[in-house]
Design a protein around this motif. Sequence first.
Motif, PDB file in Angstrom:
ATOM      1  N   LEU A 159     -69.621 -23.240 -31.818  1.00  0.00           N
ATOM      2  CA  LEU A 159     -68.103 -23.376 -31.512  1.00  0.00           C
ATOM      3  C   LEU A 159     -68.419 -22.733 -29.276  1.00  0.00           C
ATOM      4  CD1 LEU A 159     -65.364 -23.140 -31.081  1.00  0.00           C
ATOM      5  CD2 LEU A 159     -65.498 -20.553 -32.390  1.00  0.00           C
ATOM      6  N   SER A 160     -67.816 -23.976 -28.678  1.00  0.00           N
ATOM      7  CA  SER A 160     -68.280 -23.240 -27.484  1.00  0.00           C
ATOM      8  C   SER A 160     -66.691 -22.897 -27.319  1.00  0.00           C
ATOM      9  CB  SER A 160     -68.641 -24.135 -25.988  1.00  0.00           C
ATOM     10  OG  SER A 160     -68.267 -24.133 -24.965  1.00  0.00           O
ATOM     11  N   LEU A 161     -66.715 -21.846 -25.936  1.00  0.00           N
ATOM     12  CA  LEU A 161     -64.978 -20.953 -25.401  1.00  0.00           C
ATOM     13  C   LEU A 161     -65.780 -21.210 -24.336  1.00  0.00           C
ATOM     14  CD1 LEU A 161     -65.121 -18.020 -27.112  1.00  0.00           C
ATOM     15  CD2 LEU A 161     -63.935 -20.225 -27.966  1.00  0.00           C
ATOM     16  N   ASP A 162     -64.989 -21.159 -23.464  1.00  0.00           N
ATOM     17  CA  ASP A 162     -64.691 -21.780 -21.342  1.00  0.00           C
ATOM     18  C   ASP A 162     -63.377 -20.624 -21.469  1.00  0.00           C
ATOM     19  OD1 ASP A 162     -65.059 -21.499 -19.088  1.00  0.00           O
ATOM     20  OD2 ASP A 162     -65.004 -24.090 -19.268  1.00  0.00           O
ATOM     21  N   LEU A 163     -63.177 -19.253 -21.048  1.00  0.00           N
ATOM     22  CA  LEU A 163     -61.880 -18.969 -21.448  1.00  0.00           C
ATOM     23  C   LEU A 163     -62.231 -18.121 -19.397  1.00  0.00           C
ATOM     24  CD1 LEU A 163     -61.631 -17.961 -25.375  1.00  0.00           C
ATOM     25  CD2 LEU A 163     -61.486 -19.692 -24.170  1.00  0.00           C
ATOM     26  N   VAL A 164     -61.057 -18.181 -18.736  1.00  0.00           N
ATOM     27  CA  VAL A 164     -60.653 -17.233 -18.257  1.00  0.00           C
ATOM     28  C   VAL A 164     -60.072 -16.135 -18.429  1.00  0.00           C
ATOM     29  CG1 VAL A 164     -60.808 -19.310 -16.315  1.00  0.00           C
ATOM     30  CG2 VAL A 164     -58.593 -18.863 -17.494  1.00  0.00           C
ATOM     31  N   GLU A 165     -59.978 -15.033 -17.609  1.00  0.00           N
ATOM     32  CA  GLU A 165     -58.718 -14.152 -17.633  1.00  0.00           C
ATOM     33  C   GLU A 165     -57.571 -14.938 -17.429  1.00  0.00           C
ATOM     34  OE1 GLU A 165     -57.904  -9.831 -15.946  1.00  0.00           O
ATOM     35  OE2 GLU A 165     -60.117 -10.308 -15.600  1.00  0.00           O
ATOM     36  N   MET A 166     -56.665 -14.262 -18.461  1.00  0.00           N
ATOM     37  CA  MET A 166     -54.904 -14.873 -18.358  1.00  0.00           C
ATOM     38  C   MET A 166     -54.783 -13.560 -19.581  1.00  0.00           C
ATOM     39  SD  MET A 166     -53.893 -17.759 -17.364  1.00  0.00           S
ATOM     40  CE  MET A 166     -51.822 -17.141 -17.071  1.00  0.00           C
ATOM     41  N   VAL A 167     -53.924 -13.217 -18.955  1.00  0.00           N
ATOM     42  CA  VAL A 167     -53.535 -11.916 -18.852  1.00  0.00           C
ATOM     43  C   VAL A 167     -51.349 -12.868 -18.834  1.00  0.00           C
ATOM     44  CG1 VAL A 167     -51.761 -10.098 -18.530  1.00  0.00           C
ATOM     45  CG2 VAL A 167     -54.311 -10.057 -17.809  1.00  0.00           C
ATOM     46  N   VAL A 168     -50.763 -12.804 -19.696  1.00  0.00           N
ATOM     47  CA  VAL A 168     -49.396 -13.835 -20.081  1.00  0.00           C
ATOM     48  C   VAL A 168     -47.991 -12.746 -20.378  1.00  0.00           C
ATOM     49  CG1 VAL A 168     -50.639 -15.436 -20.165  1.00  0.00           C
ATOM     50  CG2 VAL A 168     -49.862 -14.018 -22.419  1.00  0.00           C
ATOM     51  N   SER A 199     -72.556 -31.368 -38.691  1.00  0.00           N
ATOM     52  CA  SER A 199     -72.735 -30.741 -37.229  1.00  0.00           C
ATOM     53  C   SER A 199     -72.056 -31.198 -36.090  1.00  0.00           C
ATOM     54  CB  SER A 199     -74.317 -30.751 -36.895  1.00  0.00           C
ATOM     55  OG  SER A 199     -75.027 -30.284 -37.872  1.00  0.00           O
ATOM     56  N   GLY A 200     -71.636 -30.427 -34.834  1.00  0.00           N
ATOM     57  CA  GLY A 200     -70.836 -31.300 -34.296  1.00  0.00           C
ATOM     58  C   GLY A 200     -71.125 -30.294 -33.127  1.00  0.00           C
ATOM     59  N   LEU A 201     -69.613 -30.549 -32.178  1.00  0.00           N
ATOM     60  CA  LEU A 201     -69.543 -29.949 -30.969  1.00  0.00           C
ATOM     61  C   LEU A 201     -67.828 -28.786 -31.039  1.00  0.00           C
ATOM     62  CD1 LEU A 201     -70.178 -27.714 -28.063  1.00  0.00           C
ATOM     63  CD2 LEU A 201     -69.525 -29.829 -27.670  1.00  0.00           C
ATOM     64  N   LEU A 202     -67.500 -28.162 -31.457  1.00  0.00           N
ATOM     65  CA  LEU A 202     -66.091 -27.568 -30.572  1.00  0.00           C
ATOM     66  C   LEU A 202     -65.796 -27.118 -29.856  1.00  0.00           C
ATOM     67  CD1 LEU A 202     -63.222 -28.136 -31.990  1.00  0.00           C
ATOM     68  CD2 LEU A 202     -63.182 -25.562 -33.274  1.00  0.00           C
ATOM     69  N   PRO A 211     -62.388 -42.618 -32.306  1.00  0.00           N
ATOM     70  CA  PRO A 211     -63.890 -42.546 -32.869  1.00  0.00           C
ATOM     71  C   PRO A 211     -65.200 -41.809 -32.120  1.00  0.00           C
ATOM     72  CG  PRO A 211     -63.980 -44.549 -31.727  1.00  0.00           C
ATOM     73  CD  PRO A 211     -62.984 -43.985 -32.064  1.00  0.00           C
ATOM     74  N   LYS A 212     -65.309 -40.888 -31.070  1.00  0.00           N
ATOM     75  CA  LYS A 212     -65.483 -40.256 -30.488  1.00  0.00           C
ATOM     76  C   LYS A 212     -65.448 -38.747 -30.382  1.00  0.00           C
ATOM     77  CE  LYS A 212     -68.183 -43.859 -27.570  1.00  0.00           C
ATOM     78  NZ  LYS A 212     -68.748 -44.394 -26.329  1.00  0.00           N
ATOM     79  N   GLY A 213     -63.845 -38.033 -30.774  1.00  0.00           N
ATOM     80  CA  GLY A 213     -63.937 -36.661 -30.603  1.00  0.00           C
ATOM     81  C   GLY A 213     -62.282 -37.133 -30.610  1.00  0.00           C
ATOM     82  N   THR A 214     -61.717 -36.199 -30.368  1.00  0.00           N
ATOM     83  CA  THR A 214     -60.632 -35.396 -30.655  1.00  0.00           C
ATOM     84  C   THR A 214     -60.281 -34.683 -29.298  1.00  0.00           C
ATOM     85  OG1 THR A 214     -59.759 -35.840 -32.796  1.00  0.00           O
ATOM     86  CG2 THR A 214     -57.980 -34.757 -31.455  1.00  0.00           C
ATOM     87  N   LYS A 215     -59.065 -34.865 -28.470  1.00  0.00           N
ATOM     88  CA  LYS A 215     -58.680 -33.833 -27.374  1.00  0.00           C
ATOM     89  C   LYS A 215     -57.810 -33.330 -27.338  1.00  0.00           C
ATOM     90  CE  LYS A 215     -61.724 -36.383 -23.888  1.00  0.00           C
ATOM     91  NZ  LYS A 215     -62.508 -35.653 -22.570  1.00  0.00           N
ATOM     92  N   VAL A 216     -57.018 -31.708 -27.482  1.00  0.00           N
ATOM     93  CA  VAL A 216     -55.308 -31.769 -27.770  1.00  0.00           C
ATOM     94  C   VAL A 216     -55.415 -30.524 -26.577  1.00  0.00           C
ATOM     95  CG1 VAL A 216     -54.157 -30.905 -28.798  1.00  0.00           C
ATOM     96  CG2 VAL A 216     -55.625 -31.702 -30.595  1.00  0.00           C
ATOM     97  N   VAL A 218     -58.407 -27.863 -26.800  1.00  0.00           N
ATOM     98  CA  VAL A 218     -59.270 -27.927 -27.717  1.00  0.00           C
ATOM     99  C   VAL A 218     -59.706 -29.316 -27.781  1.00  0.00           C
ATOM    100  CG1 VAL A 218     -59.429 -27.496 -30.021  1.00  0.00           C
ATOM    101  CG2 VAL A 218     -58.015 -26.101 -29.172  1.00  0.00           C
ATOM    102  N   LEU A 219     -61.328 -29.840 -27.669  1.00  0.00           N
ATOM    103  CA  LEU A 219     -62.114 -30.572 -28.107  1.00  0.00           C
ATOM    104  C   LEU A 219     -62.858 -30.410 -29.297  1.00  0.00           C
ATOM    105  CD1 LEU A 219     -61.881 -28.971 -25.177  1.00  0.00           C
ATOM    106  CD2 LEU A 219     -61.772 -31.788 -24.281  1.00  0.00           C
ATOM    107  N   ASP A 220     -63.209 -31.422 -30.041  1.00  0.00           N
ATOM    108  CA  ASP A 220     -64.236 -32.345 -30.519  1.00  0.00           C
ATOM    109  C   ASP A 220     -64.792 -32.838 -30.809  1.00  0.00           C
ATOM    110  OD1 ASP A 220     -63.204 -33.884 -32.781  1.00  0.00           O
ATOM    111  OD2 ASP A 220     -61.427 -32.725 -32.131  1.00  0.00           O
TER     112      ASP A 220
END
Length: 211
Positions: free
Chosen positions: A96-105, A133-136, A191-196, A151-153
């Motif tokens: 489970l990979s997180l790439d999160l910038v600081e975001m104040v809302v 096994s895989g990547l999210l 077939p290679k994944g989903t991007k939302v 969110v990509l898998d």
Amino acid sequence: MVPALSDEGLLLVESSHRVANEVSAAIAAMRLVKSGRGGVRRPEMVDRAIERLEGFAGVVRALAIVPTAPFDLRRGIEELCDGLRASRESAGWSTLSLDLVEMVVDGETGRRMMMVASELIHNGIRHALEHRSGLLAVVLRGDAQEVRLAVLDDGPGMRPDAPTAGTGMGRHIVAELVRRGGGEITIETGPKGTKVRVAMPLGVTDGAGLF
């Protein structure tokens, strides 16, 4: 069709089914152990049930927070993912990979984006990565005008007729929350994944629905 509910009502509907699923899985494991079945795996089964319940408790705590302005969305999503990671760590999926910038809302956007993130990440884990096994990957970006979540898998892709988690309204709930926030959602799947991808302007509300 999504019921005419407030954001809190939508969260309650979906969360109630998630709670029932997690508790039922834990009960099933305990009953197997009590019956003497499971052999040498019985301690592992108990540990797994505890992990699932503890992890899901973390998810519930993250979603139960009533966002106020300003709301640290990056921290909220990190706490949400910590719970999901703990509840699924032994299930065989790898990253489970997180790439999160600081975001104040603002609080309204924070609440909706937390609900959207929970639904998309949970569904990605359950439908794309369960039993393999895989990547999210979860990516958070934004600026002074809008917040953007992806969110990509690398799973097998979404079937048009595939059921969703919980009530079966998961995708509809996400679409409704994005609509209420004046945002946009795009889905690419194959077939290679989903991007939302979800983009939501800051500070927009239509106040729709009753609890």
